[in-house]
Design a protein around this motif. Structure first.
Motif, PDB file in Angstrom:
ATOM      1  N   ARG A 185    -162.549  39.243  43.169  1.00 14.60           N
ATOM      2  CA  ARG A 185    -163.631  38.630  43.971  1.00 14.60           C
ATOM      3  C   ARG A 185    -164.892  38.404  43.146  1.00 14.60           C
ATOM      4  NH1 ARG A 185    -162.601  43.116  48.337  1.00 14.60           N
ATOM      5  NH2 ARG A 185    -160.784  42.256  49.406  1.00 14.60           N
ATOM      6  N   GLN A 186    -164.987  38.997  41.969  1.00 14.62           N
ATOM      7  CA  GLN A 186    -166.208  38.860  41.156  1.00 14.62           C
ATOM      8  C   GLN A 186    -166.302  37.462  40.540  1.00 14.62           C
ATOM      9  OE1 GLN A 186    -168.180  41.599  41.358  1.00 14.62           O
ATOM     10  NE2 GLN A 186    -166.451  42.413  42.534  1.00 14.62           N
ATOM     11  N   ARG A 187    -167.528  37.083  40.171  1.00 16.12           N
ATOM     12  CA  ARG A 187    -167.714  35.794  39.498  1.00 16.12           C
ATOM     13  C   ARG A 187    -166.914  35.782  38.179  1.00 16.12           C
ATOM     14  NH1 ARG A 187    -172.376  32.281  39.355  1.00 16.12           N
ATOM     15  NH2 ARG A 187    -173.575  33.914  40.396  1.00 16.12           N
ATOM     16  N   GLN A 188    -167.124  36.796  37.327  1.00 15.07           N
ATOM     17  CA  GLN A 188    -166.231  36.991  36.175  1.00 15.07           C
ATOM     18  C   GLN A 188    -165.105  37.908  36.654  1.00 15.07           C
ATOM     19  OE1 GLN A 188    -165.772  36.167  32.493  1.00 15.07           O
ATOM     20  NE2 GLN A 188    -163.909  36.972  33.455  1.00 15.07           N
ATOM     21  N   LYS A 189    -163.958  37.314  36.914  1.00 10.18           N
ATOM     22  CA  LYS A 189    -162.833  38.117  37.403  1.00 10.18           C
ATOM     23  C   LYS A 189    -162.468  39.185  36.371  1.00 10.18           C
ATOM     24  CE  LYS A 189    -160.677  34.623  40.386  1.00 10.18           C
ATOM     25  NZ  LYS A 189    -161.953  33.913  40.661  1.00 10.18           N
ATOM     26  N   ALA A 190    -162.141  40.368  36.877  1.00  6.79           N
ATOM     27  CA  ALA A 190    -161.837  41.473  35.969  1.00  6.79           C
ATOM     28  C   ALA A 190    -160.918  42.472  36.676  1.00  6.79           C
ATOM     29  CB  ALA A 190    -163.126  42.177  35.541  1.00  6.79           C
ATOM     30  N   VAL A 191    -159.982  43.038  35.917  1.00  5.90           N
ATOM     31  CA  VAL A 191    -159.131  44.114  36.438  1.00  5.90           C
ATOM     32  C   VAL A 191    -159.226  45.273  35.458  1.00  5.90           C
ATOM     33  CG1 VAL A 191    -156.763  44.798  37.039  1.00  5.90           C
ATOM     34  CG2 VAL A 191    -157.552  42.476  37.567  1.00  5.90           C
ATOM     35  N   PRO A 192    -159.476  46.503  35.926  1.00  4.27           N
ATOM     36  CA  PRO A 192    -159.615  47.630  34.995  1.00  4.27           C
ATOM     37  C   PRO A 192    -158.348  47.841  34.161  1.00  4.27           C
ATOM     38  CG  PRO A 192    -160.314  48.274  37.213  1.00  4.27           C
ATOM     39  CD  PRO A 192    -159.672  46.927  37.340  1.00  4.27           C
ATOM     40  N   ALA A 193    -158.580  48.118  32.865  1.00  2.00           N
ATOM     41  CA  ALA A 193    -157.477  48.200  31.906  1.00  2.00           C
ATOM     42  C   ALA A 193    -156.501  49.334  32.208  1.00  2.00           C
ATOM     43  CB  ALA A 193    -158.041  48.364  30.493  1.00  2.00           C
ATOM     44  N   ARG A 194    -156.934  50.321  32.992  1.00  8.47           N
ATOM     45  CA  ARG A 194    -156.014  51.443  33.209  1.00  8.47           C
ATOM     46  C   ARG A 194    -154.760  51.021  33.955  1.00  8.47           C
ATOM     47  NH1 ARG A 194    -157.059  55.247  37.904  1.00  8.47           N
ATOM     48  NH2 ARG A 194    -158.296  54.125  39.413  1.00  8.47           N
ATOM     49  N   TRP A 195    -154.787  49.852  34.623  1.00  6.92           N
ATOM     50  CA  TRP A 195    -153.615  49.405  35.384  1.00  6.92           C
ATOM     51  C   TRP A 195    -152.565  48.721  34.511  1.00  6.92           C
ATOM     52  CZ3 TRP A 195    -153.283  52.099  39.454  1.00  6.92           C
ATOM     53  CH2 TRP A 195    -154.439  52.506  40.126  1.00  6.92           C
ATOM     54  N   PHE A 196    -152.814  48.617  33.207  1.00 10.51           N
ATOM     55  CA  PHE A 196    -151.785  48.101  32.286  1.00 10.51           C
ATOM     56  C   PHE A 196    -150.530  48.971  32.279  1.00 10.51           C
ATOM     57  CE2 PHE A 196    -155.119  46.004  29.443  1.00 10.51           C
ATOM     58  CZ  PHE A 196    -154.666  44.725  29.699  1.00 10.51           C
ATOM     59  N   TYR A 197    -150.715  50.283  32.543  1.00  8.10           N
ATOM     60  CA  TYR A 197    -149.684  51.239  32.151  1.00  8.10           C
ATOM     61  C   TYR A 197    -148.684  51.609  33.246  1.00  8.10           C
ATOM     62  CZ  TYR A 197    -152.797  51.264  28.230  1.00  8.10           C
ATOM     63  OH  TYR A 197    -153.557  50.854  27.167  1.00  8.10           O
ATOM     64  N   ASP A 198    -147.989  50.610  33.795  1.00 12.54           N
ATOM     65  CA  ASP A 198    -146.777  50.933  34.552  1.00 12.54           C
ATOM     66  C   ASP A 198    -145.666  51.140  33.521  1.00 12.54           C
ATOM     67  OD1 ASP A 198    -146.323  48.331  33.687  1.00 12.54           O
ATOM     68  OD2 ASP A 198    -145.640  47.569  35.622  1.00 12.54           O
ATOM     69  N   ASP A 199    -144.430  51.314  33.951  1.00 14.72           N
ATOM     70  CA  ASP A 199    -143.367  51.595  32.978  1.00 14.72           C
ATOM     71  C   ASP A 199    -143.250  50.477  31.934  1.00 14.72           C
ATOM     72  OD1 ASP A 199    -142.888  53.953  34.236  1.00 14.72           O
ATOM     73  OD2 ASP A 199    -141.031  53.314  35.222  1.00 14.72           O
ATOM     74  N   ARG A 206    -154.599  48.316  44.531  1.00 11.40           N
ATOM     75  CA  ARG A 206    -154.940  47.160  45.383  1.00 11.40           C
ATOM     76  C   ARG A 206    -156.457  46.986  45.461  1.00 11.40           C
ATOM     77  NH1 ARG A 206    -151.852  48.069  49.322  1.00 11.40           N
ATOM     78  NH2 ARG A 206    -150.366  46.408  48.925  1.00 11.40           N
ATOM     79  N   ALA A 207    -157.178  48.071  45.688  1.00  9.78           N
ATOM     80  CA  ALA A 207    -158.639  47.977  45.830  1.00  9.78           C
ATOM     81  C   ALA A 207    -159.268  47.471  44.526  1.00  9.78           C
ATOM     82  CB  ALA A 207    -159.211  49.341  46.202  1.00  9.78           C
ATOM     83  N   ASP A 208    -158.828  48.009  43.388  1.00  7.94           N
ATOM     84  CA  ASP A 208    -159.391  47.578  42.102  1.00  7.94           C
ATOM     85  C   ASP A 208    -159.112  46.095  41.836  1.00  7.94           C
ATOM     86  OD1 ASP A 208    -160.529  49.968  41.440  1.00  7.94           O
ATOM     87  OD2 ASP A 208    -159.113  50.501  39.848  1.00  7.94           O
ATOM     88  N   VAL A 209    -157.880  45.664  42.138  1.00  6.87           N
ATOM     89  CA  VAL A 209    -157.514  44.272  41.853  1.00  6.87           C
ATOM     90  C   VAL A 209    -158.278  43.321  42.769  1.00  6.87           C
ATOM     91  CG1 VAL A 209    -155.619  42.593  41.963  1.00  6.87           C
ATOM     92  CG2 VAL A 209    -155.259  44.826  40.860  1.00  6.87           C
ATOM     93  N   LEU A 210    -158.291  43.623  44.077  1.00 12.48           N
ATOM     94  CA  LEU A 210    -158.971  42.700  45.005  1.00 12.48           C
ATOM     95  C   LEU A 210    -160.467  42.646  44.712  1.00 12.48           C
ATOM     96  CD1 LEU A 210    -157.063  43.417  48.358  1.00 12.48           C
ATOM     97  CD2 LEU A 210    -156.761  41.497  46.771  1.00 12.48           C
ATOM     98  N   ASN A 211    -161.089  43.810  44.506  1.00  9.68           N
ATOM     99  CA  ASN A 211    -162.527  43.803  44.160  1.00  9.68           C
ATOM    100  C   ASN A 211    -162.767  43.017  42.883  1.00  9.68           C
ATOM    101  OD1 ASN A 211    -163.520  45.267  46.289  1.00  9.68           O
ATOM    102  ND2 ASN A 211    -163.129  47.251  45.286  1.00  9.68           N
ATOM    103  N   GLY A 212    -161.917  43.246  41.882  1.00  7.21           N
ATOM    104  CA  GLY A 212    -162.094  42.601  40.580  1.00  7.21           C
ATOM    105  C   GLY A 212    -161.937  41.089  40.649  1.00  7.21           C
TER     106      GLY A 212
END
Ligand code: AVI
Length: 324
Positions: A29-43, A21-27
């Protein structure tokens, strides 16, 4: 259960949810929206990634497997027997056995943040290598990890295949290499070793095709991140209005994946509102590509001295053995 007898160190589920949640919301909110790639790996994402590794266009897995298959005698000679192999990530059913068969390890310790994949791959490996102690640890390996007591006395070999290091910006990659060194350092000052795969710079069209395959599997992998946000963080992202993009960034020698809004959209995540104009993107992944020199430079910056480097016949991918 199939993993009976294998002790698993559990990571707090709530901790993972909070971090996501923290990574997604912070990401977002940025001018260039971004979500760290490590969250790709759910099942779902892990299964899609497995499918990617079998795609015609996605050469890295085949190229690295070729290297591991062709140089087992070198690994045996340079690494020697009895080391605990600490794999950063839960292991692939093909690459890990190739390494373990080559070097006569003293134990196998897969580290992964995703418990389910970890349990499944550890059980399969324990069946394949009877007598080999297997100690899976559910942990975020971006930080120093405390290894199980039974492993501490053994010399260590870190194994980080797949060019996963390429998914980090250099600053994070160097931090990780240093954490790995701390995780693997010996109690009596022995030098740990690291065997690491890094994808190499090549023709732009080949690179872009590897991240935008004809069957659309990589597009589904990318979109699954938005679907995961909707599933787990009470999101309303209109995923049908997002398109997969894979672009070569020549200045930074990396493929970038983005999710591009096909029209103006508004959505919410965990009760917070977001807007995207048509053409605006969420940056979801970097996949850095190296030269043989830049691979060495990165390792040196992270506290590792390269000992030997191999590539596949076509020079597409590199595997480097380094020592702390
Ligand atoms: C896991 N990682 C090294 C893959 C890569 O090639 O960067 C992830 C991936 N993304 C899209 N396709 C594969």
């Amino acid at each position: 259960t199939p993993t009976q007898g294998i002790a698993l160190v559990d990571l707090d589920e709530d901790g993972v949810d909070r971090a996501f949640r923290a990574d997604v919301l912070n990401g977002l909110r940025q001018r260039q929206k971004a979500v760290p790639a490590r969250w790709f790996y759910d099942d779902a994402g892990s299964a899609l990634f497995e499918e990617i590794t079998r795609l015609e266009e996605y050469y890295p897995t085949r190229a690295e497997t070729e290297i591991l298959r062709n140089h087992s005698a070198d690994f045996h000679r340079l690494i020697g027997p009895g080391r605990a192999v600490v794999e950063f990530g839960s292991g692939s059913s093909v690459k890990t056995p190739l390494l373990l068969s080559a070097i006569e390890p003293g134990a196998y310790v897969p580290l992964d943040i995703s418990g389910d994949f970890l349990r499944a791959s550890s059980a399969a490996l324990a069946r394949k290598f009877t007598g080999l102690p297997v100690h899976p640890v559910e942990a975020d390996f971006m930080r120093e990890v405390e290894l199980p007591d039974a492993i501490v006395p053994l010399k260590k070999l870190g194994f980080f295949p797949g060019s996963t290091i390429g998914n980090m910006v250099p600053r994070t990659a160097v931090d990780l290499l240093r954490s790995m060194r701390a995780t693997l350092r010996g109690s009596r000052g022995e030098r740990p070793m690291l065997l690491i795969g890094m994808d190499l710079v090549k023709d732009q069209a080949v690179l872009e095709a590897a991240y935008d395959d004809a069957k659309g599997v990589t597009a589904r992998f990318n979109l699954n991140l938005a679907e995961r946000i909707n599933r787990e963080l009470d999101g309303t992202i209109p995923t049908g209005d997002l398109a997969h993009r894979a672009i070569w960034n020549n200045d930074f020698a990396r493929i970038e994946m983005h999710l591009e809004a096909m029209k103006d959209i508004v959505f919410s995540v965990s009760g917070e509102k977001f807007m995207m104009d048509k053409g605006e993107t969420i940056h979801t992944e970097n996949s850095h590509k190296f030269t043989r020199r830049s691979a060495n430079l990165m390792l040196l910056a992270g506290g590792w001295t390269p000992l030997q480097q191999w590539t596949d016949e076509e020079g597409r991918f590199s595997v480097t053995l380094a020592e702390a």
